[in-house]
Design a protein around this motif. Structure first.
Motif, PDB file in Angstrom:
ATOM      1  N   GLY A  86      -9.106  -7.969  -8.828  1.00  0.00           N
ATOM      2  CA  GLY A  86      -7.961  -7.763  -7.829  1.00  0.00           C
ATOM      3  C   GLY A  86      -8.506  -6.586  -6.915  1.00  0.00           C
ATOM      4  O   GLY A  86      -9.681  -5.931  -7.098  1.00  0.00           O
ATOM      5  N   GLN A  87      -7.660  -6.424  -5.949  1.00  0.00           N
ATOM      6  CA  GLN A  87      -7.973  -5.426  -4.778  1.00  0.00           C
ATOM      7  C   GLN A  87      -7.399  -4.199  -5.318  1.00  0.00           C
ATOM      8  O   GLN A  87      -5.912  -4.302  -5.477  1.00  0.00           O
ATOM      9  CB  GLN A  87      -7.558  -5.851  -3.386  1.00  0.00           C
ATOM     10  CG  GLN A  87      -8.478  -7.109  -3.016  1.00  0.00           C
ATOM     11  CD  GLN A  87      -9.809  -6.631  -2.633  1.00  0.00           C
ATOM     12  OE1 GLN A  87      -9.879  -5.289  -2.243  1.00  0.00           O
ATOM     13  NE2 GLN A  87     -10.929  -7.406  -2.738  1.00  0.00           N
ATOM     14  N   VAL A  88      -7.840  -3.098  -5.289  1.00  0.00           N
ATOM     15  CA  VAL A  88      -7.040  -1.842  -5.571  1.00  0.00           C
ATOM     16  C   VAL A  88      -7.690  -0.968  -4.436  1.00  0.00           C
ATOM     17  O   VAL A  88      -8.558  -0.976  -3.685  1.00  0.00           O
ATOM     18  CB  VAL A  88      -7.402  -1.255  -6.839  1.00  0.00           C
ATOM     19  CG1 VAL A  88      -6.869  -2.115  -8.094  1.00  0.00           C
ATOM     20  CG2 VAL A  88      -8.739  -0.853  -6.873  1.00  0.00           C
ATOM     21  N   GLU A  89      -6.826   0.332  -4.203  1.00  0.00           N
ATOM     22  CA  GLU A  89      -7.096   1.374  -3.198  1.00  0.00           C
ATOM     23  C   GLU A  89      -8.249   2.319  -3.622  1.00  0.00           C
ATOM     24  O   GLU A  89      -8.611   2.505  -4.815  1.00  0.00           O
ATOM     25  CB  GLU A  89      -5.886   2.329  -3.190  1.00  0.00           C
ATOM     26  CG  GLU A  89      -6.227   3.219  -2.151  1.00  0.00           C
ATOM     27  CD  GLU A  89      -4.953   4.223  -1.852  1.00  0.00           C
ATOM     28  OE1 GLU A  89      -5.199   5.282  -1.189  1.00  0.00           O
ATOM     29  OE2 GLU A  89      -4.111   3.884  -2.483  1.00  0.00           O
ATOM     30  N   LYS A  90      -9.434   2.284  -2.542  1.00  0.00           N
ATOM     31  CA  LYS A  90     -10.578   3.103  -2.863  1.00  0.00           C
ATOM     32  C   LYS A  90     -10.046   4.237  -3.272  1.00  0.00           C
ATOM     33  O   LYS A  90      -9.388   5.228  -2.676  1.00  0.00           O
ATOM     34  CB  LYS A  90     -11.264   3.122  -1.682  1.00  0.00           C
ATOM     35  CG  LYS A  90     -12.733   3.594  -1.628  1.00  0.00           C
ATOM     36  CD  LYS A  90     -13.291   3.564  -0.161  1.00  0.00           C
ATOM     37  CE  LYS A  90     -14.380   4.402   0.125  1.00  0.00           C
ATOM     38  NZ  LYS A  90     -15.210   4.282   1.167  1.00  0.00           N
TER      39      LYS A  90
END
Length: 216
Positions: free
Chosen positions: A15-19
């Protein structure tokens, strides 16, 4: 950024998460290589007694410095690095005597706290090690398991000129044998029930191998 999460035994979701943004004393590492440890496999099969789900794995790692915290001094953008995966208190008796690996509140990244199976990972500067130019990123990701072998031999004393027997030809046994030869052991023998593993250690330069199911 992309992150791999083991949501339950046998199931990994991407999934995509905040850097992450590095804190003042942290560096942000662009992850380049991750090793798969035997303990990671135990987690995948639900057999690790000290890991809860969901968990982000990844503790045998190499990468490059992408950002530095405002109070860091040791690293520059682009430096190739690895890091020590232990999260410790720094205050208990073991920590105060250089034995942080048995900290009273020890957590290991990828097991009891988040690991580096993601594009970027923030780590305290004091846990990060710069890779020499002579090591590849692949070799850099092997530093953590190699350190296990170095520690084991250190506990056993000087092996220079001695004959060393290692029981078990898995990755750690293989590394123990290689490190023993590297620090001056005269002869190294490794035993195992797996002919595949014994063939691997021979390819890595181990002098003698025995499968006790097939030979005395």
């Amino acid at each position: 950024m992309l992150q791999a999460v083991m949501v339950e035994a046998g199931k990994i979701e991407f999934g995509q998460v905040e850097k992450p943004k590095p804190e003042d004393h942290e560096v942000l590492i662009k992850i380049k290589r991750i090793g798969i440890c035997g303990s990671d496999i135990h987690v995948f099969h639900g057999l690790h007694p000290y890991t809860n789900y969901p968990v982000v794995q990844g503790h045998e790692v190499s990468g490059k410095i992408a950002e530095t915290g405002t109070l860091t001094r040791r690293f520059s953008i682009g430096d190739r690095v690895t890091f020590m995966p232990q999260v410790t208190c720094g205050k208990c008796y073991p920590c105060q005597h250089g034995m942080y690996h048995i900290c009273n509140s020890l957590k290991v990244m990828g097991f009891q706290t988040g690991g580096a199976a993601q594009e970027y990972f923030a780590v305290p500067e004091n846990m990060v090690l710069k890779l020499p130019d002579t090591l590849s990123l692949e070799e850099g990701a092997m530093i953590e398991p190699v350190s296990v072998a170095v520690h084991a031999l250190g506990r056993g004393g000087d092996v220079s000129g001695k004959k060393i027997l290692v029981l078990g030809a898995g990755p750690i046994g293989n590394l123990v044998g290689q490190v023993a030869k590297g620090v001056g052991a005269n002869v190294v023998m490794i035993t195992d029930l797996s002919d595949f593993r014994l063939d691997m250690v021979r390819q890595c330069g181990i002098d003698f191998t025995i499968n006790p199911e097939k030979e005395d």
